[in-house]
Structures are given as C-alpha cells and as structure tokens.
Scaffold this motif. Structure first.
Motif: not given
Ligand SMILES: Cc1cc2nc3c(=O)[nH]c(=O)nc-3n(C[C@H](O)[C@H](O)[C@H](O)COP(=O)(O)O)c2cc1C
Length: 197
Positions: A75-87, A181-197
C-alpha cells in the motif's frame, strides 16, 4: 621442450585478454540494462499510482509504503498536512481466464474507489482483454463505488445478477477482477487504521 611450452603459453595470452574484455563488456552491459529496467519499472509504478490517486497529497507517496503479506501487495499512503487522504493497493493480483491479472486500486480514506487500472493481463484479444483500460472503458465501472453504496450481491457481472457490465462471451475475466477489488475493499474496511500507521 620448455621453450615450446613457454611459446604456447605466451600465444594464449591474447585469447585470455580478449575473453576477459568480453566478460567485462557483458557484465557492464548487463548492469546498465538492469538499471534501465529498474528505472522503467519505477516510472510505470509512479504512472499507475498517479492514475488511481488523483486526490491532492503532499507526502512522498511512492516511498510512504507498506507491504501487506496477507494480500501479497503493497500500500502507498497519500497524506495532506499529515492527514490521511487515501491509499493505493498495488499490485493486486488475481487469476484471469488465461493468466494472472495485476491491477492498481486507489481508495479514498473513506473507502470510496477513486480508480482501478490494469497493470498487466494476458486475456484473449477482444474477449477478456476488454477489462483493460487500453481496450475499453469497462474498468471505469468501479469509479465512486464503495461498500456503503454497493450491496454485497451487486459486486458481480450482470450475468450473475450484479451491477457490473457484461463482457460478451467472457465472464471469467471480469468476474475475477470484481472479486479481487471487492476483496481489497473488505480488507481495507477491517484494517484501515493499521494501514495508515
Ligand atoms: C479460445 C477461447 C478464449 C477465451 N478467452 C476468454 C477470456 O479471455 N476471458 C473469459 O472470461 N472467457 C474467455 N473464454 C470463454 C470462457 O471459456 C467462458 O466460456 C466464458 O468466460 C463464459 O462467458 P459467458 O458466460 O459470457 O459465456 C474463451 C473461450 C475460448 C474458446
């Protein structure tokens, strides 16, 4: 006798020198080629990331990345002013009709799909290869979809009672892309916080 042997050894010296120079040339050429291949891969990776992450960010997205062993992706994380924008998840791989299909998937922080692009596919020309943005706009079916606005059963081609356009005579390729794609979205929903840290 000794003199003869010495002469023979001396006559071999140019052969050794030519062989050595040849080896050096091949080694240098190999190094230059592999450096160029790395540069090309890097450029392609950045091009794909930019295609699926049009949101504004101010970090070094390409280097702000984390490997996800569970999905064999990064995952490649996008941030703006240190806020999470997306990945961006890249590459996301799935089996197609013929071979592996690799894609890049960009999500906003809220889990909305911003873009999906095929990085590599070997599906049949004029059949499964229409999943590829180079051959049709089928891949844009994913834009703006999320788990909130698209029900579980809708993540399927119309043949399977889903909401995604059919590719006539080729159900397998799009079906597998949709599942990935659906599998990736499911994974994101469960792991979102840890993906940005
Ligand atoms: C030569 C050949 C190539 C095919 N290539 C693909 C392909 O790239 N992708 C795909 O989904 N189906 C491909 N199919 C069709 C599949 O075998 C299968 O019939 C199809 O995916 C089912 O789609 P349908 O439900 O629209 O009939 C190919 C079939 C043949 C005979």
């Amino acid at each position: 006798m000794i003199e003869k042997k010495k002469n023979r050894q001396q006559s071999l010296i140019p052969v050794f020198i030519i062989a050595l120079v040849g080896c050096i040339i091949i080694f240098v050429a190999n190094r230059l080629t592999s450096d160029q291949i790395d540069l090309n891969k890097h450029a392609t990776a950045i091009e794909m990331i930019e295609a699926v992450m049009p949101l504004t960010y101010d970090n070094d997205l390409y280097n702000d990345r984390m490997d996800i062993a569970e999905l064999s992706t990064t995952v490649y994380r996008a941030r703006f002013n240190a806020d999470n924008v997306g990945l961006v998840f890249m590459p996301v791989s799935t089996m197609g009709y013929k071979d592996t299909i690799k894609m890049a998937i960009g999500l906003s922080y809220e889990g909305v799909i911003i873009g999906v692009r095929i990085i590599e596919q070997h599906e049949t020309v004029d059949l499964g290869d229409n999943i590829d943005q180079l051959n049709s706009d089928w891949i844009n079916n994913f834009d703006n979809r999320s788990l909130d606005n698209t029900q579980d059963t809708a993540w399927a081609v119309t043949n399977d009672d889903g909401e995604f356009d059919q590719l006539s005579g080729a159900t397998i390729s799009p079906r597998n892309v949709i599942n990935a794609v659906k599998n990736t979205l499911d994974f994101y929903e469960v792991n979102r916080d840890s993906l940005y840290n």
